[in-house]
Write an enzyme that holds these catalytic residues in place. Structure first.
Site, mmCIF file in Angstrom:
data_model
loop_
_atom_site.group_PDB
_atom_site.id
_atom_site.type_symbol
_atom_site.label_atom_id
_atom_site.label_comp_id
_atom_site.label_asym_id
_atom_site.label_seq_id
_atom_site.Cartn_x
_atom_site.Cartn_y
_atom_site.Cartn_z
ATOM 1 N N ASN A 79 -42.610 -3.195 30.596
ATOM 2 C CA ASN A 79 -43.386 -4.258 30.052
ATOM 3 C C ASN A 79 -44.187 -5.057 30.906
ATOM 4 O O ASN A 79 -43.516 -5.845 31.738
ATOM 5 C CB ASN A 79 -42.483 -5.354 29.068
ATOM 6 C CG ASN A 79 -43.410 -6.290 28.543
ATOM 7 O OD1 ASN A 79 -44.714 -6.249 28.515
ATOM 8 N ND2 ASN A 79 -42.812 -7.355 28.145
ATOM 9 N N TRP A 80 -45.371 -4.613 31.367
ATOM 10 C CA TRP A 80 -45.929 -5.270 32.470
ATOM 11 C C TRP A 80 -46.535 -6.628 32.279
ATOM 12 O O TRP A 80 -47.070 -7.184 33.050
ATOM 13 C CB TRP A 80 -47.102 -4.361 32.756
ATOM 14 C CG TRP A 80 -46.748 -3.161 33.612
ATOM 15 C CD1 TRP A 80 -45.705 -2.741 34.077
ATOM 16 C CD2 TRP A 80 -47.379 -1.916 34.021
ATOM 17 N NE1 TRP A 80 -45.393 -1.591 34.856
ATOM 18 C CE2 TRP A 80 -46.882 -1.071 34.651
ATOM 19 C CE3 TRP A 80 -49.035 -1.395 33.795
ATOM 20 C CZ2 TRP A 80 -47.083 0.382 35.036
ATOM 21 C CZ3 TRP A 80 -49.296 -0.515 34.265
ATOM 22 C CH2 TRP A 80 -48.538 0.343 34.831
ATOM 23 N N LYS A 81 -46.411 -7.030 31.047
ATOM 24 C CA LYS A 81 -47.061 -8.388 30.708
ATOM 25 C C LYS A 81 -48.639 -8.565 31.220
ATOM 26 O O LYS A 81 -49.075 -7.555 31.059
ATOM 27 C CB LYS A 81 -46.047 -9.589 31.206
ATOM 28 C CG LYS A 81 -44.552 -9.311 30.821
ATOM 29 C CD LYS A 81 -43.699 -10.256 31.100
ATOM 30 C CE LYS A 81 -42.181 -9.986 31.069
ATOM 31 N NZ LYS A 81 -41.192 -11.284 30.809
ATOM 32 N N HIS A 118 -42.122 -10.064 20.829
ATOM 33 C CA HIS A 118 -41.669 -10.545 21.945
ATOM 34 C C HIS A 118 -41.318 -12.088 22.020
ATOM 35 O O HIS A 118 -41.960 -12.694 21.568
ATOM 36 C CB HIS A 118 -42.603 -9.911 23.234
ATOM 37 C CG HIS A 118 -41.754 -9.963 24.617
ATOM 38 N ND1 HIS A 118 -41.828 -11.359 25.179
ATOM 39 C CD2 HIS A 118 -41.218 -9.173 25.314
ATOM 40 C CE1 HIS A 118 -40.972 -11.260 26.323
ATOM 41 N NE2 HIS A 118 -41.001 -9.986 26.450
ATOM 42 N N GLU A 143 -41.865 -14.014 24.205
ATOM 43 C CA GLU A 143 -43.037 -15.039 24.857
ATOM 44 C C GLU A 143 -43.987 -15.018 23.819
ATOM 45 O O GLU A 143 -44.672 -16.086 23.700
ATOM 46 C CB GLU A 143 -43.578 -14.202 26.006
ATOM 47 C CG GLU A 143 -42.754 -14.312 27.243
ATOM 48 C CD GLU A 143 -42.729 -13.333 28.361
ATOM 49 O OE1 GLU A 143 -43.704 -12.555 28.240
ATOM 50 O OE2 GLU A 143 -41.537 -13.240 28.824
ATOM 51 N N GLU A 183 -33.056 -8.902 23.176
ATOM 52 C CA GLU A 183 -33.552 -9.648 24.588
ATOM 53 C C GLU A 183 -33.080 -11.390 24.691
ATOM 54 O O GLU A 183 -33.980 -12.054 23.821
ATOM 55 C CB GLU A 183 -34.826 -9.760 24.871
ATOM 56 C CG GLU A 183 -35.345 -8.121 24.967
ATOM 57 C CD GLU A 183 -36.755 -8.150 25.698
ATOM 58 O OE1 GLU A 183 -36.925 -7.568 26.600
ATOM 59 O OE2 GLU A 183 -37.837 -8.828 25.349
ATOM 60 N N GLY A 233 -36.702 -13.102 32.484
ATOM 61 C CA GLY A 233 -37.612 -13.358 33.872
ATOM 62 C C GLY A 233 -36.802 -14.573 34.273
ATOM 63 O O GLY A 233 -37.389 -15.241 35.133
ATOM 64 N N SER A 254 -34.036 -9.451 32.704
ATOM 65 C CA SER A 254 -33.508 -9.237 33.849
ATOM 66 C C SER A 254 -32.640 -8.053 34.456
ATOM 67 O O SER A 254 -31.890 -7.937 35.178
ATOM 68 C CB SER A 254 -32.830 -10.692 34.625
ATOM 69 O OG SER A 254 -33.644 -11.596 34.387
ATOM 70 N N GLY A 302 -39.000 -6.098 32.132
ATOM 71 C CA GLY A 302 -40.386 -7.004 32.588
ATOM 72 C C GLY A 302 -40.626 -6.929 34.031
ATOM 73 O O GLY A 302 -41.155 -5.908 34.678
ATOM 74 N N GLY A 303 -40.210 -8.083 34.960
ATOM 75 C CA GLY A 303 -40.488 -8.034 35.886
ATOM 76 C C GLY A 303 -40.156 -6.806 37.025
ATOM 77 O O GLY A 303 -40.999 -6.327 37.880
HETATM 78 C C1 PEP Z 1 -39.334 -8.667 29.380
HETATM 79 O O1 PEP Z 1 -40.354 -9.073 29.357
HETATM 80 O O2 PEP Z 1 -38.958 -8.079 27.951
HETATM 81 C C2 PEP Z 1 -38.102 -8.935 30.063
HETATM 82 C C3 PEP Z 1 -36.970 -8.469 29.724
HETATM 83 O O3 PEP Z 1 -38.488 -9.589 31.467
HETATM 84 P P1 PEP Z 1 -37.804 -9.572 32.491
HETATM 85 O O4 PEP Z 1 -37.031 -8.035 32.618
HETATM 86 O O5 PEP Z 1 -38.354 -9.791 33.666
HETATM 87 O O6 PEP Z 1 -36.641 -10.397 32.188
#
Ligand code: PEP
Length: 254
Positions: free
Chosen positions: A9-11, A96, A98, A168, A174, A214, A235-236
């Site tokens: 997930n590049w957001k 999600h 966010e 999640e 994040g 994470s 994500g990150g």
């Molecule tokens: C996500 O965006 O779904 C996520 C889990 O982000 P991160 O891996 O950065 O915590």
């Protein structure tokens, strides 16, 4: 056996040129790996180019980060399922955290999108998870059950089997703070039990449940080794092609 599914997930990151460079390195790193399902989820602006690079056979599949639940109309700034299908998108991330916290998406809105996605032959990756306050108040199971019931209302067993659920915990997204494998496994097992109760056991066994929060190359294997953890929504750490390839390789090695 459920095939592991790892999604990037590049957001709101990655220009088209950066996506091209990412894929060049990432595809080289993973080589012929096909024991794991890989989903690349770019921002809308890079979908078309990423789709072209992945080609029709999509060794890595294409996903979108969101969509609108209506088929068309006066919804400035939104895209519908048909627009995604036209670009050979296969998966769509819905609900999600966010989107839930920053854009006010409720379970009802997510449910409307889930129906529209299924009707357009897109596979939803439905995100659920508790906040830290809810965990501290021992409400994890109640929150997950409410989100499952609300987001997946009206979905039949055949449709459910095609859906991916991403657990999640909001406090782990994040933040660099990961759920322990045991905390994650407990939540995943609860999700599967709930699916079994609300639908049926054979269908619940087929549903893939990703962990997200994470995930990094250093912790991916220990999380995905757990019985009910069928992959990761990353994500990150998915912005680095080598790091993301290492997560895929960790899943393949299990
Ligand atoms: C996500 O965006 O779904 C996520 C889990 O982000 P991160 O891996 O950065 O915590």
């Amino acid at each position: 056996m459920r095939k592991k599914i790892i999604a990037a997930n590049w957001k709101m990151n990655m220009l088209v040129s950066e996506a091209e460079a990412f894929l060049h390195t990432f595809m080289h790193e993973i080589g012929g790996e096909n024991s794991v399902e890989i989903v690349i989820v770019p921002p809308f602006t890079a979908l078309s180019r990423v789709s072209e690079i992945l080609g029709r056979d999509q060794k890595a599949k294409l996903g979108a980060q969101n969509m609108h639940g209506e088929k068309s109309g006066a919804f400035t700034g939104e895209v519908n399922a048909a627009m995604l299908r036209e670009l050979y998108v296969r998966y769509v991330v819905l609900g999600h955290s966010e989107r839930r916290t920053l854009f006010g998406e409720t379970d009802e809105i997510v449910n409307h999108k889930v129906r529209a996605a299924i009707d357009a032959a897109l596979r939803p990756i439905v995100c659920i998870g508790e906040t830290l306050a809810e965990r501290d108040a021992h409400q994890v199971e109640a929150v997950l059950r409410r989100q499952i019931e609300g987001s997946l209302h009206g979905v039949n067993a055949r449709e459910l089997a095609e859906i991916v659920i991403a657990y999640e915990p909001v406090w782990a997204i994040g933040t660099g703070r990961t759920a322990t494998p045991q905390q994650a496994q407990e939540a995943h097992a609860f999700i599967r039990r709930t699916l079994s109760e609300l639908w049926d056991a054979p269908t619940a066994e087929k549903v893939r449940i990703q962990y997200g929060g994470s995930v990094k190359p250093q912790n991916a294997a220990e999380l995905m080794r757990e019985n009910d953890i069928d992959g990761a929504l990353v994500g990150g750490a998915s912005l680095d092609p080598r790091g993301f390839a290492d997560i895929v390789k960790a899943a393949a090695a299990l």
